[in-house]
Write a protein that holds these residues in place. Sequence first.
Motif, PDB file in Angstrom:
ATOM      1  N   THR A 241       0.857  -1.188   0.000  1.00 21.07           N
ATOM      2  CA  THR A 241       0.000   0.000   0.000  1.00 21.07           C
ATOM      3  C   THR A 241       0.892   1.236   0.000  1.00 21.07           C
ATOM      4  O   THR A 241       1.732   1.416   0.891  1.00 21.07           O
ATOM      5  CB  THR A 241      -0.919   0.019   1.238  1.00 21.07           C
ATOM      6  OG1 THR A 241      -1.780  -1.126   1.197  1.00 21.07           O
ATOM      7  CG2 THR A 241      -1.769   1.274   1.265  1.00 21.07           C
ATOM      8  N   TRP A 242       0.714   2.074  -1.009  1.00 14.69           N
ATOM      9  CA  TRP A 242       1.614   3.202  -1.225  1.00 14.69           C
ATOM     10  C   TRP A 242       1.375   4.351  -0.255  1.00 14.69           C
ATOM     11  O   TRP A 242       0.231   4.717   0.028  1.00 14.69           O
ATOM     12  CB  TRP A 242       1.475   3.729  -2.652  1.00 14.69           C
ATOM     13  CG  TRP A 242       1.986   2.784  -3.681  1.00 14.69           C
ATOM     14  CD1 TRP A 242       1.249   1.937  -4.459  1.00 14.69           C
ATOM     15  CD2 TRP A 242       3.348   2.572  -4.046  1.00 14.69           C
ATOM     16  NE1 TRP A 242       2.066   1.210  -5.285  1.00 14.69           N
ATOM     17  CE2 TRP A 242       3.362   1.585  -5.061  1.00 14.69           C
ATOM     18  CE3 TRP A 242       4.566   3.129  -3.628  1.00 14.69           C
ATOM     19  CZ2 TRP A 242       4.542   1.131  -5.646  1.00 14.69           C
ATOM     20  CZ3 TRP A 242       5.742   2.683  -4.205  1.00 14.69           C
ATOM     21  CH2 TRP A 242       5.724   1.695  -5.205  1.00 14.69           C
ATOM     22  N   ARG A 243       2.488   4.920   0.204  1.00 16.46           N
ATOM     23  CA  ARG A 243       2.487   6.175   0.924  1.00 16.46           C
ATOM     24  C   ARG A 243       3.436   7.122   0.204  1.00 16.46           C
ATOM     25  O   ARG A 243       4.423   6.680  -0.401  1.00 16.46           O
ATOM     26  CB  ARG A 243       2.937   5.975   2.377  1.00 16.46           C
ATOM     27  CG  ARG A 243       1.968   5.145   3.213  1.00 16.46           C
ATOM     28  CD  ARG A 243       2.574   4.764   4.540  1.00 16.46           C
ATOM     29  NE  ARG A 243       3.709   3.865   4.352  1.00 16.46           N
ATOM     30  CZ  ARG A 243       4.433   3.361   5.347  1.00 16.46           C
ATOM     31  NH1 ARG A 243       4.144   3.664   6.600  1.00 16.46           N
ATOM     32  NH2 ARG A 243       5.443   2.543   5.094  1.00 16.46           N
ATOM     33  N   ALA A 244       3.143   8.408   0.251  1.00 16.67           N
ATOM     34  CA  ALA A 244       3.992   9.387  -0.423  1.00 16.67           C
ATOM     35  C   ALA A 244       5.434   9.234   0.051  1.00 16.67           C
ATOM     36  O   ALA A 244       5.699   9.140   1.255  1.00 16.67           O
ATOM     37  CB  ALA A 244       3.487  10.797  -0.159  1.00 16.67           C
ATOM     38  N   GLY A 245       6.363   9.182  -0.898  1.00 14.81           N
ATOM     39  CA  GLY A 245       7.773   9.063  -0.569  1.00 14.81           C
ATOM     40  C   GLY A 245       8.300   7.651  -0.550  1.00 14.81           C
ATOM     41  O   GLY A 245       9.518   7.442  -0.457  1.00 14.81           O
ATOM     42  N   ASP A 246       7.424   6.647  -0.643  1.00 18.72           N
ATOM     43  CA  ASP A 246       7.896   5.255  -0.696  1.00 18.72           C
ATOM     44  C   ASP A 246       8.714   5.026  -1.967  1.00 18.72           C
ATOM     45  O   ASP A 246       8.378   5.538  -3.043  1.00 18.72           O
ATOM     46  CB  ASP A 246       6.717   4.272  -0.721  1.00 18.72           C
ATOM     47  CG  ASP A 246       6.044   4.095   0.619  1.00 18.72           C
ATOM     48  OD1 ASP A 246       6.533   4.637   1.625  1.00 18.72           O
ATOM     49  OD2 ASP A 246       5.002   3.394   0.654  1.00 18.72           O
ATOM     50  N   LEU A 247       9.754   4.226  -1.829  1.00 18.38           N
ATOM     51  CA  LEU A 247      10.485   3.699  -2.975  1.00 18.38           C
ATOM     52  C   LEU A 247      10.412   2.178  -2.891  1.00 18.38           C
ATOM     53  O   LEU A 247      10.639   1.609  -1.819  1.00 18.38           O
ATOM     54  CB  LEU A 247      11.946   4.146  -2.963  1.00 18.38           C
ATOM     55  CG  LEU A 247      12.867   3.482  -4.010  1.00 18.38           C
ATOM     56  CD1 LEU A 247      12.499   3.922  -5.419  1.00 18.38           C
ATOM     57  CD2 LEU A 247      14.340   3.806  -3.718  1.00 18.38           C
ATOM     58  N   VAL A 248      10.063   1.536  -4.009  1.00 21.01           N
ATOM     59  CA  VAL A 248      10.045   0.077  -4.081  1.00 21.01           C
ATOM     60  C   VAL A 248      10.920  -0.360  -5.241  1.00 21.01           C
ATOM     61  O   VAL A 248      10.815   0.176  -6.348  1.00 21.01           O
ATOM     62  CB  VAL A 248       8.609  -0.462  -4.261  1.00 21.01           C
ATOM     63  CG1 VAL A 248       8.630  -1.968  -4.519  1.00 21.01           C
ATOM     64  CG2 VAL A 248       7.757  -0.152  -3.036  1.00 21.01           C
TER      65      VAL A 248
END
Length: 282
Positions: A241-248
């Motif tokens: 689940t994405w949050r602002a600033g995540d890098l995957v």
Amino acid sequence: MTSAIEITPLGGGTGASVRIEPACASTPQAARAIRDALDRYHVLIFPEAHFSDQHLLDLSSVLGSLHANDVTDDGTAPSGKGIYRIALDKMDANQLDYVKGNDWWHMDGTSYDTPGKATLLKCESAPAEGGDTGFANLHAAHAALPQDRRDQLESLRVSHCLAAVGRLIHAEPTAADFARWNAVFPPREHPLVWHQKDANSVLLIGSTADHVVGMEASQSRQLLDELLEWCTQDRFTYRHTWRAGDLVIFNNPALLHRSYPYPASAGRILHRTTLRGEETIA
């Protein structure tokens, strides 16, 4: 600022959390640790790390060679830097189909002999609803198959094409639709089972898999659907689940991945770089 890197497995055999200052991630020592973790855990999550576009490019360049052809210039600032902007506001039909097509399980690069090594996804704007990204561990899924089932699949070959994805997106595709899909990604045949150099094997299936070569159509579809259901069981998957600033960062040849549906109003925007492939399908 600290150059220390902290890598914590998520549990379940797929995925690890990584914590490091963005400016330090592209040092040789950190890059080696990230590459090793990517090969071991397949999905690396840098939670709310807030990498800039330049940080993303710097890290990409030390992890491998950028796949320049994977960026389509859509007139936006990211594309001018060599970054693909993933959003549902594309005006070009092929690009919009490409983004929408991510809603089905797939491996990137089945239009090539050598699929990309890894993809880096940076969350610029987290979706207000939907838009999670799922990953399915193909190494684990193939290893868990009964030996007699593996033997049955060994000699089969599968035709992959963009038209197979297009038929999922469009209920009534036109001749013009098929012409543009085939121009971008004409049918390409691959073995169903890809034996990789690390002694692991994967099933080359997903939305681009159109049919098993030489098999009757309904039987072919049933087999591909059964294998997809097997590989995407909860025990083989991780959902982010994405949050602002995540890098995957994910290890493309080891996985299927997909986005979960979201409306254009959700505001989901990701920035992506892709690393050139290192192993040819054989």
